[in-house]
Design a protein around this motif. Structure first.
Motif, PDB file in Angstrom:
ATOM      1  N   TRP A  17       0.838  -1.208   0.000  1.00  0.00           N
ATOM      2  CA  TRP A  17       0.000   0.000   0.000  1.00  0.00           C
ATOM      3  C   TRP A  17       0.872   1.258   0.000  1.00  0.00           C
ATOM      4  O   TRP A  17       0.586   2.249  -0.682  1.00  0.00           O
ATOM      5  N   GLY A  18       1.983   1.226   0.745  1.00  0.00           N
ATOM      6  CA  GLY A  18       2.891   2.372   0.793  1.00  0.00           C
ATOM      7  C   GLY A  18       3.520   2.645  -0.555  1.00  0.00           C
ATOM      8  O   GLY A  18       3.643   3.811  -0.978  1.00  0.00           O
ATOM      9  N   VAL A  19       3.924   1.584  -1.267  1.00  0.00           N
ATOM     10  CA  VAL A  19       4.529   1.754  -2.598  1.00  0.00           C
ATOM     11  C   VAL A  19       3.524   2.348  -3.574  1.00  0.00           C
ATOM     12  O   VAL A  19       3.837   3.274  -4.349  1.00  0.00           O
ATOM     13  N   LEU A  20       2.282   1.843  -3.536  1.00  0.00           N
ATOM     14  CA  LEU A  20       1.243   2.375  -4.425  1.00  0.00           C
ATOM     15  C   LEU A  20       0.946   3.839  -4.113  1.00  0.00           C
ATOM     16  O   LEU A  20       0.713   4.650  -5.023  1.00  0.00           O
ATOM     17  N   SER A  21       0.967   4.202  -2.850  1.00  0.00           N
ATOM     18  CA  SER A  21       0.724   5.597  -2.459  1.00  0.00           C
ATOM     19  C   SER A  21       1.834   6.498  -2.967  1.00  0.00           C
ATOM     20  O   SER A  21       1.590   7.618  -3.446  1.00  0.00           O
ATOM     21  N   LEU A  22       3.080   6.016  -2.871  1.00  0.00           N
ATOM     22  CA  LEU A  22       4.206   6.810  -3.392  1.00  0.00           C
ATOM     23  C   LEU A  22       4.111   6.978  -4.903  1.00  0.00           C
ATOM     24  O   LEU A  22       4.442   8.053  -5.438  1.00  0.00           O
ATOM     25  N   LEU A  23       3.697   5.926  -5.599  1.00  0.00           N
ATOM     26  CA  LEU A  23       3.507   6.032  -7.048  1.00  0.00           C
ATOM     27  C   LEU A  23       2.431   7.060  -7.389  1.00  0.00           C
ATOM     28  O   LEU A  23       2.558   7.836  -8.356  1.00  0.00           O
ATOM     29  N   LEU A  24       1.361   7.090  -6.580  1.00  0.00           N
ATOM     30  CA  LEU A  24       0.293   8.065  -6.809  1.00  0.00           C
ATOM     31  C   LEU A  24       0.813   9.487  -6.609  1.00  0.00           C
ATOM     32  O   LEU A  24       0.538  10.388  -7.417  1.00  0.00           O
ATOM     33  N   VAL A  25       1.593   9.686  -5.550  1.00  0.00           N
ATOM     34  CA  VAL A  25       2.178  11.017  -5.299  1.00  0.00           C
ATOM     35  C   VAL A  25       3.110  11.403  -6.434  1.00  0.00           C
ATOM     36  O   VAL A  25       3.128  12.555  -6.886  1.00  0.00           O
ATOM     37  N   PHE A  26       3.899  10.438  -6.909  1.00  0.00           N
ATOM     38  CA  PHE A  26       4.846  10.724  -7.994  1.00  0.00           C
ATOM     39  C   PHE A  26       4.103  11.111  -9.284  1.00  0.00           C
ATOM     40  O   PHE A  26       4.510  12.037  -9.999  1.00  0.00           O
ATOM     41  N   MET A  27       3.006  10.406  -9.562  1.00  0.00           N
ATOM     42  CA  MET A  27       2.222  10.729 -10.760  1.00  0.00           C
ATOM     43  C   MET A  27       1.599  12.121 -10.654  1.00  0.00           C
ATOM     44  O   MET A  27       1.562  12.879 -11.629  1.00  0.00           O
ATOM     45  N   VAL A  28       1.093  12.480  -9.468  1.00  0.00           N
ATOM     46  CA  VAL A  28       0.523  13.823  -9.266  1.00  0.00           C
ATOM     47  C   VAL A  28       1.604  14.877  -9.448  1.00  0.00           C
ATOM     48  O   VAL A  28       1.394  15.945 -10.041  1.00  0.00           O
TER      49      VAL A  28
END
Length: 340
Positions: A17-28
């Motif tokens: 879940w943490g990795v997916l959240s970081l990917l979301l932040v990176f995409m934003v």
């Protein structure tokens, strides 16, 4: 299973879940038109974290009920089947555990059946061996005047010793089923112990032992057969470890709360380091290794065990080179009521 341990087992899920959240932040961060979305993104991540922990909490309490089926009772491992699995993973574990429980029950049944067969054979052997022993004793008595006295006495002692060992095995075999083979009645203590004393008369004569039996008598509530066996073990030890020309005293004493049967000898005594272990199964101690007739380590163990089952207290006091005192204390029934 605690909630902390439950979370530790799911660290990989949290890490994902943490990795997916970081990917979301990176995409934003890489999207120019969404630069003003940072506040909303923070709320979204906080809400996600809350929902993740809410899901874990609900799943933990759901699984906790299932975990408890593994430990229904203390020390009841592999006794109960596990039920109520609600997922494929739980079903897999449940089937494995239940298979182990079935195999465990089968092994126990086989072991109990094997023990029962051995016990039945032992009981049968004991009863069968008594017939030739009695026959040998009769033959020996019939040729008493045809052989030297010393050999006659030696043979008589050996036959009696074998008979006592057979009795010891018989009572050891029966000790597990004690509740099915006893009858509590009021008995005279002297009537119980006098036949045992007479059966050991040849030893008293051979060793020139002086016996003093108390004049007073007392009645106790007990089972005569088991007390006879217990007293025989105590008297046999007293005779064995008392040197020639020694003395054995038997007293019956009324005490507060009950009656005490006291057997005192002037024998070699028991070393202090052994005294606390003489009732342990298989313990022979220093005296048992030095004696001409080696001890089996079962006599006093059986005496203590059977006395406890009868509600009789067996205790020992001893001084090296001065003698040993064995006491059987028979509590009165009103004594039990007062204690309660």
């Amino acid at each position: 299973m605690t909630f902390t341990k439950y979370l530790k087992d799911r660290l990989l899920v949290l890490a994902g879940w943490g990795v997916l959240s970081l990917l979301l932040v990176f995409m934003v961060w890489l999207t120019p038109d969404l630069h003003g979305f940072w506040d909303n993104l923070g709320y979204l991540l906080t809400l996600q974290l809350f929902l993740v922990f809410l899901f874990f909490t609900l799943d933990f309490y759901r699984r906790k009920k299932w975990y408890k089926t593994f430990v229904k009772e203390e020390n009841a491992h592999l006794q109960h089947f596990v039920e109520s699995a609600s997922s494929n993973e739980e079903q897999l574990i449940q089937e494995y555990v239940n298979q182990q429980v079935r195999e465990h029950h089968l092994m126990l049944e086989q072991l109990l059946a094997s023990q029962k067969d051995q016990k039945d054979y032992m009981d049968s052997w004991i009863h069968e061996i008594k017939v030739p022993l009695a026959a040998v004793d009769l033959i020996l008595n019939s040729i008493e005047f045809d052989i030297p006295d010393d050999k006659f006495i030696l043979l008589q002692n050996e036959i009696q010793q074998i008979d006592e060992y057979v009795e010891q095995i018989l009572y050891y075999s029966r000790s597990d089923e004690f509740v099915n083979d006893y009858l509590i009645q009021e008995y005279s203590l002297k009537k119980i112990i006098q036949p045992i004393i007479r059966s050991q008369a040849n030893y008293f004569i051979q060793k020139n032992l002086q016996l003093t039996l108390a004049e007073q008598d007392a009645k106790v509530l007990t089972d005569a057969k088991w007390i006879e066996f217990i007293f025989r073990q105590l008297l046999s030890n007293a005779i064995k470890y008392t040197p020639d020309h020694g003395q054995i005293n038997i007293e019956i004493e009324a005490r507060n709360g009950g009656i005490a049967l006291i057997l005192q000898d002037s024998g070699i005594g028991i070393p202090s380091e052994d005294l606390g272990r003489i009732f342990d199964k298989g313990f022979t101690g220093e005296n048992g290794r030095k004696a001409q007739q080696h001890s089996t380590g079962l006599g006093l163990y059986l005496a203590k065990t059977l006395a406890g089952k009868l509600g009789v207290e067996l205790s020992a006091e001893s001084t090296v080179n001065k003698g040993t005192t064995m006491t059987l204390f028979f509590p009165r029934l009103d004594y039990y009521h007062e204690e309660r």
